[in-house]
Design a protein around this motif. Sequence first.
Motif, PDB file in Angstrom:
ATOM      1  N   VAL A  46       2.220  22.729  39.255  1.00 24.27           N
ATOM      2  CA  VAL A  46       3.714  22.294  39.559  1.00 24.27           C
ATOM      3  C   VAL A  46       3.647  20.627  39.763  1.00 24.27           C
ATOM      4  O   VAL A  46       4.661  20.120  39.166  1.00 24.27           O
ATOM      5  N   GLU A  47       2.621  19.904  40.041  1.00 24.36           N
ATOM      6  CA  GLU A  47       2.595  18.469  40.124  1.00 24.36           C
ATOM      7  C   GLU A  47       2.451  18.037  38.678  1.00 24.36           C
ATOM      8  O   GLU A  47       3.184  16.963  38.547  1.00 24.36           O
ATOM      9  N   ASP A  48       1.810  18.785  37.803  1.00 23.96           N
ATOM     10  CA  ASP A  48       1.961  18.148  36.350  1.00 23.96           C
ATOM     11  C   ASP A  48       3.117  18.286  35.849  1.00 23.96           C
ATOM     12  O   ASP A  48       3.896  17.523  35.026  1.00 23.96           O
ATOM     13  N   ARG A  50       6.226  18.024  37.630  1.00 25.83           N
ATOM     14  CA  ARG A  50       6.737  17.098  38.462  1.00 25.83           C
ATOM     15  C   ARG A  50       6.722  15.766  37.754  1.00 25.83           C
ATOM     16  O   ARG A  50       7.663  14.936  37.340  1.00 25.83           O
ATOM     17  N   LYS A  51       5.581  15.390  37.352  1.00 29.09           N
ATOM     18  CA  LYS A  51       5.252  14.161  36.522  1.00 29.09           C
ATOM     19  C   LYS A  51       5.835  14.268  35.181  1.00 29.09           C
ATOM     20  O   LYS A  51       6.324  12.914  34.972  1.00 29.09           O
ATOM     21  N   VAL A 164      11.309  23.585  39.676  1.00 31.48           N
ATOM     22  CA  VAL A 164      11.388  21.984  39.693  1.00 31.48           C
ATOM     23  C   VAL A 164      12.662  21.778  39.057  1.00 31.48           C
ATOM     24  O   VAL A 164      12.901  21.867  38.033  1.00 31.48           O
ATOM     25  N   GLY A 168      12.541  15.865  39.958  1.00 36.39           N
ATOM     26  CA  GLY A 168      11.416  16.299  40.553  1.00 36.39           C
ATOM     27  C   GLY A 168      11.267  17.056  41.762  1.00 36.39           C
ATOM     28  O   GLY A 168       9.956  17.376  42.375  1.00 36.39           O
ATOM     29  N   VAL A 170      11.103  20.235  44.140  1.00 33.75           N
ATOM     30  CA  VAL A 170      10.752  21.389  43.981  1.00 33.75           C
ATOM     31  C   VAL A 170      11.407  22.248  44.989  1.00 33.75           C
ATOM     32  O   VAL A 170      11.621  22.099  46.394  1.00 33.75           O
ATOM     33  N   THR A 201       8.113  27.318  37.920  1.00 36.75           N
ATOM     34  CA  THR A 201       6.677  27.271  38.095  1.00 36.75           C
ATOM     35  C   THR A 201       6.182  28.256  38.817  1.00 36.75           C
ATOM     36  O   THR A 201       4.796  28.235  38.830  1.00 36.75           O
TER      37      THR A 201
END
Length: 449
Positions: A46-48, A50-51, A164, A168, A170, A201
């Motif tokens: 999930v962080e990818d 967001r980026k 997401v 960005g 969540v 996600t």
Amino acid sequence: MDRLEALRKLLPGKVETSQAERRRHGRDEGYPEEGEVLAVVYPEGVEDVRKALLWAREHQVAVIPFGAGTSLEGALLPLGEAISLDLSRMNRLLEVRPQDFLCVVEPGLTRKALNEALKGTGLFFPVDPGADASLGGMAATNASGTTTVRYGGMRQNVLALQVVLANGEVLELGRGVRKTSAGYDLKDLFIGSEGTLGVITRLTLRLHPLPEHVHTLRVFFPGVEEAAEASYRVMATGLPVARLELLDELALKALNQHLGAGFPERPALFLEFHASTREALEAESALALELMREAGALEVEAAKREEERKRQWEARHQAYWALVHLFPGHRFVITDTAVPLSRLPEAVRYAQALLREMGLTGNVLGHVGDGNFHTLVPVLPEEYPKAEAFAEKLVKKALELGGTCTAEHGVGLRKRKYLPLEHGPALDWMRHLKALFDPQGLLNPGKVL
């Protein structure tokens, strides 16, 4: 720093810019046009995601979520500069809770891989669109398929989502319970949104017990209209049919040539019953057969072994590709209208008459237990507008009968023009929602609305 170089630095080893990959991600299985994305990003968590979305926001580049590429209506075609967010590396089964009849998955896991992983639990995930689609993509298009008449489509089988947003943020939507009355149902807003509101996600899915007894039939009719009438009679009794599929003689001819299936080349209903006892199964099947004989059934074949059942349903899922092989060099216009069950025979009759009137070759097949049927119309490239005109007339007829322009394939690009006819002023409120969740219009722009 170049923006793509910044993206690579942000997501090392997860950005692909080869022309082959950019082209593969700029098309789907059914839309006649193709495009090319700026880059393909392969997030692994999930962080990818967001980026990638924050990068897209900073550089004002559109983002098109990508599952397995099996969609049909142009939802993956870039209309300008865009990156493809390919979620196939996010393919883990995160949790199985057999006692609660649910599991938690990442969006890139495919339905076949999920059911393979569930072996030994006595449970399965029933939504079966034919293609081995990703579960995130299936939710994004509200996919359904051959088992929907018994188990429902994606909307009925998704309990919760993690998404997401374009900024960005969540969100956790829904709960891992059978029902909830806590607030607005935002989860269902994202199911069927085709990546235009957010990126899915994580999914919490409803599982079902494997049926103890299964009975699979093929019933042949003198014409498609009689088969459609028989399907309505079966559904009108309230029988718990698990699958009820219509195939016309052209589809069976194509399957015989493509797979060597050996089916009689007459319109047919493929049926399946699931039951917990042998007695219930036999009673339900006998009543269905009686109703179909009253509607004009000519011949009945039973698939008695599991291997034969699998071959029958694999043949149904291969019907599209069989037709593609029967008409090499042709393009296909595929419709997926649905009407109220009582109007199904009329709608099928209209579709057949319209094909003849317009001088088109085409076949009729589909999930008639849901009132949903497809016409597949093969045409040479120069005849494509004629087939599109057929599709438009068929949609207008379906709406006139109280139906819908798309029961399962989604809107994408191809069906946008029909939404004002189907939704009227409600379409403006859909646009307000899109602007609320995606004010810069970066999430799969130009699709659906």
